[in-house]
Design a protein around this motif. Structure first.
Motif, PDB file in Angstrom:
ATOM      1  N   MET A   1       0.640  -1.134   0.085  1.00  0.00           N
ATOM      2  CA  MET A   1      -0.010   0.019   0.109  1.00  0.00           C
ATOM      3  C   MET A   1       0.792   1.165   0.256  1.00  0.00           C
ATOM      4  SD  MET A   1      -2.849  -0.914   3.272  1.00  0.00           S
ATOM      5  CE  MET A   1      -4.096   0.696   2.827  1.00  0.00           C
ATOM      6  N   ILE A   2       2.158   1.136   0.627  1.00  0.00           N
ATOM      7  CA  ILE A   2       2.653   2.695   0.655  1.00  0.00           C
ATOM      8  C   ILE A   2       3.485   2.737  -0.544  1.00  0.00           C
ATOM      9  CG2 ILE A   2       4.793   3.570   2.066  1.00  0.00           C
ATOM     10  CD1 ILE A   2       3.886   2.304   4.250  1.00  0.00           C
ATOM     11  N   ASN A   3       4.030   1.207  -1.059  1.00  0.00           N
ATOM     12  CA  ASN A   3       4.918   1.279  -2.525  1.00  0.00           C
ATOM     13  C   ASN A   3       3.506   2.273  -3.725  1.00  0.00           C
ATOM     14  OD1 ASN A   3       6.339   1.133  -4.368  1.00  0.00           O
ATOM     15  ND2 ASN A   3       5.752  -1.085  -4.729  1.00  0.00           N
ATOM     16  N   ALA A   4       2.518   1.607  -3.269  1.00  0.00           N
ATOM     17  CA  ALA A   4       1.329   2.236  -4.465  1.00  0.00           C
ATOM     18  C   ALA A   4       1.308   3.870  -3.765  1.00  0.00           C
ATOM     19  CB  ALA A   4       0.305   1.440  -4.386  1.00  0.00           C
ATOM     20  N   GLY A   5       0.935   3.744  -2.880  1.00  0.00           N
ATOM     21  CA  GLY A   5       0.677   5.407  -2.434  1.00  0.00           C
ATOM     22  C   GLY A   5       2.288   6.498  -2.753  1.00  0.00           C
TER      23      GLY A   5
ATOM     24  N   LEU B   1      -2.431   7.688   1.360  1.00  0.00           N
ATOM     25  CA  LEU B   1      -2.213   6.730   0.684  1.00  0.00           C
ATOM     26  C   LEU B   1      -1.112   5.705   1.052  1.00  0.00           C
ATOM     27  CD1 LEU B   1      -3.223   6.960  -3.233  1.00  0.00           C
ATOM     28  CD2 LEU B   1      -4.492   5.834  -1.178  1.00  0.00           C
ATOM     29  N   SER B   2      -0.019   6.756   1.503  1.00  0.00           N
ATOM     30  CA  SER B   2       1.250   6.580   1.822  1.00  0.00           C
ATOM     31  C   SER B   2       1.080   6.547   3.838  1.00  0.00           C
ATOM     32  CB  SER B   2       2.426   6.602   1.525  1.00  0.00           C
ATOM     33  OG  SER B   2       2.348   8.201   1.036  1.00  0.00           O
ATOM     34  N   ILE B   3       0.316   7.486   3.831  1.00  0.00           N
ATOM     35  CA  ILE B   3       0.740   8.293   5.345  1.00  0.00           C
ATOM     36  C   ILE B   3      -0.106   6.622   6.526  1.00  0.00           C
ATOM     37  CG2 ILE B   3      -0.517   9.725   7.325  1.00  0.00           C
ATOM     38  CD1 ILE B   3       0.151  12.283   5.578  1.00  0.00           C
ATOM     39  N   ILE B   4      -1.534   6.570   6.036  1.00  0.00           N
ATOM     40  CA  ILE B   4      -1.961   5.191   7.249  1.00  0.00           C
ATOM     41  C   ILE B   4      -1.535   4.193   6.958  1.00  0.00           C
ATOM     42  CG2 ILE B   4      -4.249   4.476   7.232  1.00  0.00           C
ATOM     43  CD1 ILE B   4      -5.666   7.214   5.537  1.00  0.00           C
ATOM     44  N   PRO B   5      -0.853   3.420   6.062  1.00  0.00           N
ATOM     45  CA  PRO B   5      -0.559   1.871   6.398  1.00  0.00           C
ATOM     46  C   PRO B   5       0.881   2.140   6.526  1.00  0.00           C
ATOM     47  CG  PRO B   5      -0.677   2.739   4.156  1.00  0.00           C
ATOM     48  CD  PRO B   5      -0.955   4.363   4.432  1.00  0.00           C
ATOM     49  N   GLY B   6       1.413   3.186   6.688  1.00  0.00           N
ATOM     50  CA  GLY B   6       3.461   3.886   7.422  1.00  0.00           C
ATOM     51  C   GLY B   6       2.449   3.455   8.502  1.00  0.00           C
ATOM     52  N   ILE B   7       2.127   4.033   9.310  1.00  0.00           N
ATOM     53  CA  ILE B   7       1.128   4.489  11.051  1.00  0.00           C
ATOM     54  C   ILE B   7       0.859   3.425  11.638  1.00  0.00           C
ATOM     55  CG2 ILE B   7      -0.178   5.429  12.556  1.00  0.00           C
ATOM     56  CD1 ILE B   7      -0.635   8.183  10.938  1.00  0.00           C
TER      57      ILE B   7
ATOM     58  N   TRP C   1       9.102   4.904   4.764  1.00  0.00           N
ATOM     59  CA  TRP C   1       8.047   5.203   5.541  1.00  0.00           C
ATOM     60  C   TRP C   1       8.678   6.940   6.073  1.00  0.00           C
ATOM     61  CZ3 TRP C   1       5.758   6.359  10.262  1.00  0.00           C
ATOM     62  CH2 TRP C   1       4.565   7.270   9.720  1.00  0.00           C
ATOM     63  N   VAL C   2       9.741   6.755   6.648  1.00  0.00           N
ATOM     64  CA  VAL C   2      10.439   8.349   7.138  1.00  0.00           C
ATOM     65  C   VAL C   2      10.408   7.900   6.644  1.00  0.00           C
ATOM     66  CG1 VAL C   2      12.135   8.808   8.949  1.00  0.00           C
ATOM     67  CG2 VAL C   2      10.203   6.465   9.571  1.00  0.00           C
TER      68      VAL C   2
ATOM     69  N   ALA D   1      22.203   1.195   2.164  1.00  0.00           N
ATOM     70  CA  ALA D   1      21.282   1.073   2.595  1.00  0.00           C
ATOM     71  C   ALA D   1      19.966   1.493   1.586  1.00  0.00           C
ATOM     72  CB  ALA D   1      20.832   2.622   2.883  1.00  0.00           C
ATOM     73  N   VAL D   2      19.666  -0.383   1.211  1.00  0.00           N
ATOM     74  CA  VAL D   2      18.486  -0.456  -0.153  1.00  0.00           C
ATOM     75  C   VAL D   2      17.746   0.379  -0.353  1.00  0.00           C
ATOM     76  CG1 VAL D   2      17.768  -2.258  -0.703  1.00  0.00           C
ATOM     77  CG2 VAL D   2      19.996  -2.822  -0.016  1.00  0.00           C
ATOM     78  N   LEU D   3      17.205   0.676   1.273  1.00  0.00           N
ATOM     79  CA  LEU D   3      16.149   1.375   1.023  1.00  0.00           C
ATOM     80  C   LEU D   3      15.483   2.576   1.422  1.00  0.00           C
ATOM     81  CD1 LEU D   3      13.858  -0.536   4.295  1.00  0.00           C
ATOM     82  CD2 LEU D   3      12.913  -0.727   1.637  1.00  0.00           C
ATOM     83  N   THR D   4      16.653   3.568   1.553  1.00  0.00           N
ATOM     84  CA  THR D   4      16.880   4.753   1.476  1.00  0.00           C
ATOM     85  C   THR D   4      17.015   5.484   0.786  1.00  0.00           C
ATOM     86  OG1 THR D   4      17.882   4.459   3.301  1.00  0.00           O
ATOM     87  CG2 THR D   4      18.485   6.379   2.917  1.00  0.00           C
ATOM     88  N   GLU D   5      18.464   4.644  -0.517  1.00  0.00           N
ATOM     89  CA  GLU D   5      18.984   4.639  -0.789  1.00  0.00           C
ATOM     90  C   GLU D   5      17.957   4.770  -2.689  1.00  0.00           C
ATOM     91  OE1 GLU D   5      23.489   4.177  -0.646  1.00  0.00           O
ATOM     92  OE2 GLU D   5      22.297   3.007  -2.736  1.00  0.00           O
ATOM     93  N   SER D   6      16.861   3.859  -1.756  1.00  0.00           N
ATOM     94  CA  SER D   6      16.098   3.598  -3.536  1.00  0.00           C
ATOM     95  C   SER D   6      14.917   4.895  -3.589  1.00  0.00           C
ATOM     96  CB  SER D   6      15.209   2.179  -3.506  1.00  0.00           C
ATOM     97  OG  SER D   6      14.882   1.819  -2.651  1.00  0.00           O
ATOM     98  N   ILE D   7      14.274   4.965  -1.892  1.00  0.00           N
ATOM     99  CA  ILE D   7      13.765   6.227  -2.066  1.00  0.00           C
ATOM    100  C   ILE D   7      14.073   7.839  -2.795  1.00  0.00           C
ATOM    101  CG2 ILE D   7      12.296   7.424  -0.204  1.00  0.00           C
ATOM    102  CD1 ILE D   7      12.181   5.377   0.679  1.00  0.00           C
ATOM    103  N   PHE D   8      14.740   7.834  -1.416  1.00  0.00           N
ATOM    104  CA  PHE D   8      15.594   8.739  -2.865  1.00  0.00           C
ATOM    105  C   PHE D   8      16.410   9.482  -3.648  1.00  0.00           C
ATOM    106  CE2 PHE D   8      15.184   9.519   2.234  1.00  0.00           C
ATOM    107  CZ  PHE D   8      14.777  10.501   1.789  1.00  0.00           C
ATOM    108  N   GLY D   9      16.222   8.187  -4.107  1.00  0.00           N
ATOM    109  CA  GLY D   9      17.259   8.119  -5.853  1.00  0.00           C
ATOM    110  C   GLY D   9      18.686   8.547  -5.385  1.00  0.00           C
TER     111      GLY D   9
END
Lengths: 342, 310
Positions: free
Chosen positions: A296-300, A310-316, B146-147, B246-254
């Protein structure tokens, strides 16, 4: 027997009295209830798409009707602005105020409440017009299922290998401990990414991967515990009495390792839930349209500017579930074994 | 001392060997013929035969492993299926970016983590302590990806204080560094608080207080140095895992580091790159842990004898 009964009761009452453990228990209970009763609580199926209602804000109300044009076709869901009945026909206005007619026998179900629904989307809709709340509730199932089963698998492997190496020692111990060293050589998430990349990513693969990768911590812990209990007086007595080794290990040593086991297990659930979410986020876990929180976060994330919920809610949801299990693990550690600090 | 260091380095060898075996097996189990994935649609018996020979794919499994190990020893991590470029060269280009991000994240983690932990330990059970510890718990429990997304959303998009993604100047590194460092910061805060509380109950702290030293001096001069060993251990281990991408961090921030390189390879199913990066990252991780252990042995002589099971 009486003794352990009393002890269990004090542990439980201590947990209830502690504020943070109570918070942990409450969160876990909510998530478990949400997951278990998702089909009952969820306003609609997590897969129902109403394409007219894409990316609607939380609190949005929408009206839909359900019908099948022919019995072989899947149910169609159409957003309507209003409906009116005309004999054997139903007239409805769509979102663009165009008027359509449909025969009553093509509508889904018999009574009006079966085919005509007015929903309030409490948490909004996603980019396919699906109900975020329903997906969130079903997502709890996936998180719990993977979290608990993967942590159980790693508990089993870890306890068995750890107990064997702690109790029997020798070559077995050396081999098992070298294996844990190698496993510790890989950063956990990376190892998991490698495994899920090598196979087709599914939830089953994720479950086995997490289970097989996260046991070394448990094994090391158990080895230490078993090795120290093995030296205690009452085990020496058992040996003198001529009890068999497996019996001593199972009946007399393992029950005394219960405290660290349950603590590690609880914290392991938190870790596994987090890892499942991360892998699903990367596209290496559950696959769409599964309502996993990570997915859900990935899609959001592609709509983070226009539809941030869309990304805030599943993260919480992920963060609070993990907080719940972490609080629980920490409090269990404080109550069961104050000396076990890591 | 030298004895300890040598022994510790020798202990790494079986681990290294095991890691290479696992990486090899992992990619050996991958379904499908690697050569077909390499040439793709242009199916041509001649080329395939040549490539199979080049990659030693027709050899027995042990022979393939020997070739693999000898290549790895020479620093040859194979070639990408897609670009045909050398994996080791690509890794060397991208690794500095990962290193920069790792250093920046660690700075964030150390500053915030230690401050939070010490502040918390000064007045245990106070409101401030509870708030700080709740944030630390949340930091451990919130998913990294998510962060990162939330920082992009609130600081990058809503407030527009910093560029949401990208690579280049110092303003680009702040959000990824906070994202990646948050977990260590939270963990360090909890650890600092716990060890500091232990230390502050010791006799020598009571003595220092009885000497009427100002409280800040007691904390910083007498308390703080004594919590350093566990803290440096955590910093070292976490730094090792940052270096391993940092697979996750690097992929989110490009962020163009080895973590994103690995993830892109995974999504394209470019197996030599996956194999190479996983191995490289594991090597970095092992190296960092080795350094931590040796450091540990230097500052704490007791560890030198207990190192047997480490």
């Amino acid at each position: 027997m009486v003794d352990s009964h009393i002890r269990r009761r004090t542990v439980f009452s201590k947990l209830i009295r502690g504020r943070s453990s109570l918070l942990g228990i409450t969160i876990i209970a909510i998530v478990v209830l949400a997951g278990t009763f998702a089909p009952v609580i969820a306003p609609m199926s997590p897969y129902t798409q109403v394409l007219e209602f894409r990316n609607q804000k939380p609190g949005f109300t929408g009206e839909i009707i359900l019908f099948r044009l022919t019995p072989e076709l899947p149910v169609q869901t159409v957003a309507v602005a209003s409906i009116s009945k005309k004999g054997e026909m139903i007239q409805y206005q769509d979102q663009l105020n165009r008027v359509f007619e449909i025969e009553k026998n093509k509508l889904e179900g018999v009574e009006e409440k079966d085919w005509h629904k007015k929903y309030r989307y409490w948490l909004g809709t996603d980019n396919f017009g699906r109900d975020v709340l329903s997906r969130l509730l079903y997502g709890a199932r996936i998180s719990l299922l993977v979290g608990i089963s993967a942590s159980t698998l790693s508990l089993l492997i870890g306890v068995i290998l750890g107990a064997i190496s702690g109790y029997y020692g020798g070559v077995l111990e050396t081999l098992i401990m070298r294996l844990t060293d190698i496993m510790f050589g890989f950063p956990t998430l990376l190892f998991l990414i490698g495994i899920t990349a090598a196979f087709e990513p599914t939830l089953t693969v994720v479950f086995f991967a997490i289970g097989f990768v996260s046991w070394p911590g448990m094994a090391r812990l158990m080895r230490g515990q078993v090795a120290s209990i093995k030296e205690s007086e009452f085990i020496k007595v058992c040996e003198v009495l001529g009890l068999s080794k497996p019996r001593i290990l199972l009946k007399h040593i393992l029950p005394n390792c219960f405290a660290p086991m349950i603590v590690t297990y609880t914290l392991g659930i938190a870790g596994a839930i987090m890892v499942e979410a991360s892998l699903s986020f990367l596209g290496l876990g559950a696959q769409p349209p599964t309502p996993s929180w990570g997915i859900m976060i990935n899609a959001g994330k592609d709509f983070v500017r226009t539809a941030p919920w869309l990304s805030i809610i599943p993260g919480i949801a992920i963060a609070s579930t993990v907080i719940g299990f972490n609080l629980m693990g920490d409090s269990l550690r404080d109550v069961l074994d104050p000396s076990m600090k890591k | 001392m030298v004895n300890f260091i040598v022994r510790r380095i020798l202990q790494t060898i079986p681990v290294l060997f095991g890691v290479i075996v696992i990486t090899f097996i992992l990619m050996y189990m991958v379904p499908g013929d690697p050569v077909v994935s390499m040439v793709g649609e242009r199916y041509d018996e001649e080329t395939i035969h040549k490539l199979r020979k080049e990659l030693h794919l027709d050899d027995s499994l042990p022979m393939q492993f020997v070739h693999y190990v000898s290549n790895v020893m020479r620093g040859d991590f194979g070639k990408s299926f897609i670009t045909g470029g050398s994996v080791s060269e690509e890794l060397l280009i991208k690794f500095p970016n990962t290193l920069i991000l790792a250093v920046a994240s660690m700075i964030v983690a150390i500053i915030t983590g230690l401050t939070m932990g010490i502040v918390s330990s000064l007045k245990p059970q106070s409101i401030l302590d509870k708030i700080t510890m709740f944030f630390a718990l949340a930091g451990i429990s919130a998913p990294v990806f998510w962060v990162g997304l939330m920082l992009i959303l609130f600081i990058g998009v809503f407030l527009q204080w910093l560029p949401p993604t990208g690579f280049g100047g110092i303003e680009h590194i702040i959000l990824p560094a906070i994202t990646l460092g948050l977990r260590s910061a939270a963990y360090l805060a909890r650890l600092t608080r716990a060890t500091m509380l232990d230390v502050l109950n010791q006799d020598y702290i009571r003595t220092a207080r009885m000497k009427m030293l100002p409280e800040w001096k007691v904390i910083l001069k007498h308390g703080f140095p004594n919590i350093l060993i566990p803290i440096i251990t955590v910093i070292g281990t976490d730094f090792g895992s940052y270096l391993s991408g940092a697979v996750l961090t690097e992929s989110i921030f490009g962020w163009p580091g080895i973590g994103r390189y690995a993830l892109e390879a995974i999504l394209k199913r470019d197996f030599p790159v996956i194999q190479g990066t996983v191995l490289f990252m594991a090597l970095m991780f092992i190296l960092a842990n080795l350094i931590v252990d040796i450091f540990y042995g230097i500052v704490d002589p007791r560890m030198r004898t207990e190192g047997k099971n480490g």
